[in-house]
Design a protein around this motif. Structure first.
Motif, PDB file in Angstrom:
ATOM      1  N   ALA A   1       0.816  -1.205   0.000  1.00 43.45           N
ATOM      2  CA  ALA A   1       0.000   0.000   0.000  1.00 43.45           C
ATOM      3  C   ALA A   1       0.855   1.262   0.000  1.00 43.45           C
ATOM      4  N   GLY A   2       2.175   1.107   0.175  1.00 40.47           N
ATOM      5  CA  GLY A   2       3.061   2.271   0.120  1.00 40.47           C
ATOM      6  C   GLY A   2       3.490   2.781   1.487  1.00 40.47           C
ATOM      7  N   ILE A   3       3.320   1.941   2.525  1.00 40.30           N
ATOM      8  CA  ILE A   3       3.736   2.349   3.870  1.00 40.30           C
ATOM      9  C   ILE A   3       4.983   1.553   4.241  1.00 40.30           C
ATOM     10  N   SER A   4       6.088   2.251   4.489  1.00 39.57           N
ATOM     11  CA  SER A   4       7.326   1.568   4.847  1.00 39.57           C
ATOM     12  C   SER A   4       7.773   2.010   6.225  1.00 39.57           C
ATOM     13  N   THR A   5       8.393   1.087   6.932  1.00 42.47           N
ATOM     14  CA  THR A   5       8.778   1.377   8.306  1.00 42.47           C
ATOM     15  C   THR A   5      10.255   1.107   8.515  1.00 42.47           C
ATOM     16  N   VAL A   6      10.894   2.009   9.235  1.00 45.15           N
ATOM     17  CA  VAL A   6      12.265   1.766   9.679  1.00 45.15           C
ATOM     18  C   VAL A   6      12.226   1.731  11.196  1.00 45.15           C
ATOM     19  N   TYR A   7      12.604   0.595  11.759  1.00 41.90           N
ATOM     20  CA  TYR A   7      12.467   0.433  13.194  1.00 41.90           C
ATOM     21  C   TYR A   7      13.692   0.945  13.925  1.00 41.90           C
TER      22      TYR A   7
ATOM     23  N   VAL B   1      26.213   2.444  12.688  1.00 41.96           N
ATOM     24  CA  VAL B   1      24.765   2.316  12.865  1.00 41.96           C
ATOM     25  C   VAL B   1      24.038   3.396  12.076  1.00 41.96           C
ATOM     26  N   ALA B   2      24.618   4.597  12.044  1.00 44.30           N
ATOM     27  CA  ALA B   2      23.947   5.694  11.344  1.00 44.30           C
ATOM     28  C   ALA B   2      23.778   5.362   9.871  1.00 44.30           C
ATOM     29  N   ILE B   3      24.832   4.824   9.265  1.00 41.87           N
ATOM     30  CA  ILE B   3      24.734   4.489   7.842  1.00 41.87           C
ATOM     31  C   ILE B   3      23.789   3.307   7.642  1.00 41.87           C
ATOM     32  N   GLN B   4      23.843   2.357   8.573  1.00 40.41           N
ATOM     33  CA  GLN B   4      22.912   1.222   8.474  1.00 40.41           C
ATOM     34  C   GLN B   4      21.468   1.721   8.483  1.00 40.41           C
ATOM     35  N   GLN B   5      21.219   2.715   9.329  1.00 39.97           N
ATOM     36  CA  GLN B   5      19.887   3.299   9.399  1.00 39.97           C
ATOM     37  C   GLN B   5      19.492   3.902   8.050  1.00 39.97           C
ATOM     38  N   LEU B   6      20.445   4.580   7.413  1.00 41.94           N
ATOM     39  CA  LEU B   6      20.158   5.188   6.119  1.00 41.94           C
ATOM     40  C   LEU B   6      19.895   4.110   5.067  1.00 41.94           C
ATOM     41  N   VAL B   7      20.628   3.004   5.158  1.00 40.76           N
ATOM     42  CA  VAL B   7      20.395   1.911   4.217  1.00 40.76           C
ATOM     43  C   VAL B   7      18.990   1.353   4.430  1.00 40.76           C
ATOM     44  N   ALA B   8      18.595   1.266   5.707  1.00 40.58           N
ATOM     45  CA  ALA B   8      17.234   0.793   6.004  1.00 40.58           C
ATOM     46  C   ALA B   8      16.211   1.727   5.379  1.00 40.58           C
ATOM     47  N   ILE B   9      16.484   3.029   5.443  1.00 43.71           N
ATOM     48  CA  ILE B   9      15.573   3.992   4.819  1.00 43.71           C
ATOM     49  C   ILE B   9      15.568   3.800   3.303  1.00 43.71           C
ATOM     50  N   ALA B  10      16.754   3.564   2.735  1.00 46.94           N
ATOM     51  CA  ALA B  10      16.840   3.337   1.291  1.00 46.94           C
ATOM     52  C   ALA B  10      16.005   2.135   0.895  1.00 46.94           C
ATOM     53  N   ARG B  11      16.074   1.055   1.706  1.00 46.14           N
ATOM     54  CA  ARG B  11      15.264  -0.119   1.410  1.00 46.14           C
ATOM     55  C   ARG B  11      13.784   0.245   1.444  1.00 46.14           C
TER      56      ARG B  11
END
Lengths: 503, 322
Positions: free
Chosen positions: A82-88, A147-157
């Motif tokens: 539906a277009g909702i993505s989550t980064v935990y 961790v900061a970059i990992q977070q950004l990768v999670a956002i990219a996903r």
């Protein structure tokens, strides 16, 4: 913004769990191109609302509209479609896979079932560069990055799943100041690309820095939706905790005469800090003094307590006590200096369910004597009886299993356990959480009377009234910073709320 | 950084193999020949095939202790059906392959759906398969079927006068297929993801259940195929075949640079892990005076070395965040 239609609209959301109403009649809406902060104390229903939105929980009642048409999300996959993505909060990626794979796994570009690595790596590099301004080697395993970059990768996903709504659940809790700024830069960029961002945090400064709009929940109920520039910090805090300032003013004070803080120094923390848990602070504790720690949840109260007890290792500064060599580097050191710590986590770190009241009471004393010098049964009975009477533990039977006692009485047993070791400093982390009013008052009175006999306390509580009532001095924490120390006549709710809200 | 750090363990494994081969060549006459290398493949074809299946299991974060027993059961069922019942090998071989796969599928399903430790489930599988061998016969069943003996005796000649067996071809095909599966298919990548973090794999929407069960099915299949190859090699079925082979297999995978916690490693590393075990045996047999138990001692030391190496690389990595 308001002339636009919301991209996401939740109306009248109800969610019940056995025995609990987690959400009742909650409304929430998100506009494209905004950062919307969801605020509330612990248990306010923030996580439940997010889990409902991401399909982890099903909705009991209410509707969710996406771009004007109703959707039903019953699984995380459906919510993604539906277009909702989550980064935990914790990065939910695979540290052993490459950056590119973490973005694309499950949706790799393929030809006849064969994964096209070159194309995947190229796409990943372009995606990171163009949307997140991140120029890194996407063929390295994710675990080689911070961790900061990992977070950004999670956002990219998340973005790659053609997201229209991005949920960031406490993304900043493990980032340092610069990394937070980097993240905020990206959030602003995504916002200008038209993405709707739902931002959950308990850092007030960050809310005011990045958000356009705030929705406040309290006890599973919708309190209101506000534009950030129309809601002052102090109003935000008051709405979160659900108190009116003038009601707080009328609190009865238990200890009208404040002890002056010039007594004998017990412990001095200077420049004590730990990265990612609390910024360096100074705090002096005096003999016979109750020092309260006030602040919102996650402001660093427990972290201060753990540093004083040696449960966490500081990476800056240290603790000194006059006349004693060496600092506090472990709970063992702390116990040797007669410091006791009564954790907020009563069930997991405190009581031992299947032991009797007597056994629970003598536990710490026995431990401090070593297991070879057992306390005689006669002495145990005496001690148990003495403290059951002193603390008014009910039922007054030392052979009762502790799991059958009420929360308040369990707490008293725990207090008895530490008092028996005759500590010079007792750290109480949320000692009255979840116990009834009567027991609360008894514990508060006990703290006061013991402090007048010379015992020092570090008293942590989410309830401002309580901190005000028992403390001689209050240190206020905000966003993992000790922002103010308040004593004497200044100790009034208004002053403290101002310090908690900041800004 | 000239070499990607993730390749260090595999380079160490490869380097070790080269050093050992060079050392043997200098010390013993006749060691430095293509046939010595080929014999490593001939004698360890079944171990290679088993280790490929085990690699996938360990990469997914699991373990499979049943492989040796499944090999024994395969030799037993093959020998009994071919020799005593007179079934044609064309029926028996597919049948045992299906049997091994189903056995692995069952274990995988129990591990996933009942959330039981792979260690204990495959330990049960190990006892079960080994026990079933003795239901068929407590004695060795020798095979003199024409197909089996001719496969066992066929030599495929290579340029330079050396030769390999058909089993070697099978093993090499399995390895090539496994490398492709591991790196170029979604199933392969899901195995790595699963070994990295099962929780994350689930939240990323990957088919965790399917992947996990398929991994054990694949290991069961590989064990059965290794059993078929082992039958060619031994020309008999026996309940005591391949005793303790599961541990040799695990050792080969770990020496090959695969992390026991899952998610990190390469099939080609496993290949060299098996080859290193083989070359140790060869060196000891060339030495002549050493007891074959020295193989175990050297493998034990190598295992310690590789586990420590992995630990050091992890420790170093955490201080080298970019």
């Amino acid at each position: 913004m308001s002339d636009q239609d919301p991209i996401l609209q939740m109306r009248g959301i109800h969610k019940r769990f056995p025995g609990v109403k987690a959400l009742s009649n909650v409304d929430f809406r998100l506009f494209p191109g905004e950062v919307h902060a969801l605020m509330g104390e612990n248990g306010a229903g923030k996580s439940t609302l997010i889990k409902v939105l991401t399909g982890v929980y099903s909705i009991d009642e209410g509707t969710v509209d996406m771009e004007g048409s109703p959707i039903s999300v019953t699984s995380p996959q459906e919510s993604q479609t539906a277009g909702i993505s989550t980064v935990y909060q914790e990065v939910n990626l695979c540290p052993n896979l490459t950056v590119a794979e973490n973005i694309y796994i499950g949706r790799e570009p393929r030809k006849f079932g064969r994964i096209l690595w070159k194309e995947m790596n190229r796409n990943a590099a372009v995606l990171l560069k163009e949307r997140l301004n991140l120029d890194i080697d996407v063929t390295l395993p994710l675990q080689y990055y911070s961790v900061a970059i990992q977070q950004l990768v999670a956002i990219a996903r998340a973005l790659n799943i053609s997201a229209k709504v991005l949920i960031l659940d406490e993304p900043t809790s493990s980032l340092d100041r610069n990394e937070v700024q980097q993240l905020f830069g990206i959030m602003r960029k995504l916002k200008s690309d038209g993405l709707a961002i739902l931002f959950v945090t308990h850092f007030l400064d960050q809310v005011y820095e990045i958000s356009d709009r705030i929705t406040i929940l309290r006890n599973g109920e919708f309190v209101g939706e506000y534009r950030v520039n129309e809601l002052s910090r102090i109003d935000l805090v008051l709405k979160m905790i659900g108190k009116e300032l003038n009601l707080l003013e009328e609190l009865p004070q238990l200890s009208q005469e404040y002890k002056d803080s010039s007594g004998e120094v017990l412990l001095t923390a200077s420049g004590l800090g730990r990265k990612g848990s609390i910024e360096p602070f100074d705090l002096t504790l005096h003999k016979g003094e109750v020092v309260g720690l006030a602040g919102l949840l996650g402001s660093g109260r427990t972290e201060v307590a753990r540093l004083f007890f040696g449960a966490d290792k500081p990476d800056q500064g240290g603790i000194t006590s006059p006349g004693i060599e060496g600092g506090i580097h472990s709970p063992r050191d702390a116990i040797k200096r007669k410091i006791a710590f009564c954790s907020e986590n009563r069930k997991a770190e405190g009581i031992i369910d299947d032991l009797t009241v007597r056994e629970n009471i003598i536990l710490a004393l026995q431990a401090s004597r070593g297991w070879f010098r057992t306390i005689s049964r006669k002495r145990q009975d005496e001690l148990a009886d003495e403290y059951i009477q002193l603390m008014n533990i009910n039922p007054p039977n030392p052979e009762h299993l502790i799991k059958n006692l009420s929360g308040g009485n369990q707490q008293k047993v725990l207090l008895a356990r530490w008092l028996l070791t005759e500590p010079r400093l007792l750290i109480l982390d949320e000692p009255t959480r979840g116990i009834d009013v009567g027991a609360k008052a008894e514990i508060q009175k006990l703290v006061l009377s013991l402090s007048r006999q010379g015992m020092s306390f570090l008293f942590i509580s989410s309830e401002l009234e309580e901190v005000l009532r028992v403390s001689d001095r209050i240190a206020v924490l905000r966003d993992r910073n000790k922002v103010k120390e308040i004593s004497g006549e200044e100790m009034n709710p208004h002053e403290i709320m101002q310090a908690i809200a900041g800004g | 950084m000239s070499v990607n750090r993730k390749f260090i363990p595999i380079l160490v494994t490869f380097g070790l193999f080269v050093v050992m081969f060079a050392a043997g060549s200098f010390r013993y006459t006749g060691f430095f020949s293509l046939q010595v290398l080929m014999n490593l493949l001939v004698d360890n074809a079944f171990l290679l095939i088993t280790a490929v299946g085990m690699s996938f299991v360990i990469l997914s974060g699991g373990i499979d202790l049943s492989v040796g027993s499944i090999i024994a059961l395969t030799t037993m069922v093959s020998a009994s059906l071919v020799q005593q019942q007179g079934w044609p090998p064309a029926v028996v071989i597919p049948l045992v392959l299906v049997m091994g796969s189903v056995f692995g599928y069952g274990m995988g399903a129990i591990i996933h759906y009942f959330k039981i430790q792979p260690f204990i489930v495959t330990l049960a599988g190990m006892f079960l398969a080994r026990g079933l061998c003795y239901v068929i016969s407590i004695d060795t069943i020798t095979i003199d079927n024409a197909f089996y003996t001719s496969v066992a005796q066929t030599k495929i000649h290579l340029p330079g006068g050396s030769f390999v067996s058909i089993s070697v071809i099978i093993a090499l095909v399995v390895i090539a297929a496994a490398i492709y599966i591991a790196h170029y298919t979604r199933f392969g990548r899901n195995v790595y993801a699963l070994g990295g973090s099962e929780q994350s794999a689930l939240l990323m929407g990957l088919p965790v259940a399917k992947t996990k069960i398929l991994v054990y099915t694949l290991s069961g299949f590989c064990s059965a195929l290794a059993g078929v190859v082992f039958t060619f090699y031994m020309l008999s079925g026996y309940g005591l075949h391949a005793v303790g082979l599961e541990l040799d297999t695990i050792a080969a995978v770990v020496i090959g640079g695969t992390l026991l916690t899952g998610g990190v490693g390469y099939v080609i590393g496993t290949f060299f892990g098996v080859m290193i075990q083989g070359i140790i045996q060869t060196i000891i047999s060339f030495e002549g005076t050493l007891s074959s138990w020295w193989t175990k001692i050297v493998i034990g030391l190598l295992l310690f070395f590789f586990i420590l190496l992995q630990r050091l690389l992890i420790a170093r990595r955490s201080t080298l965040k970019l």
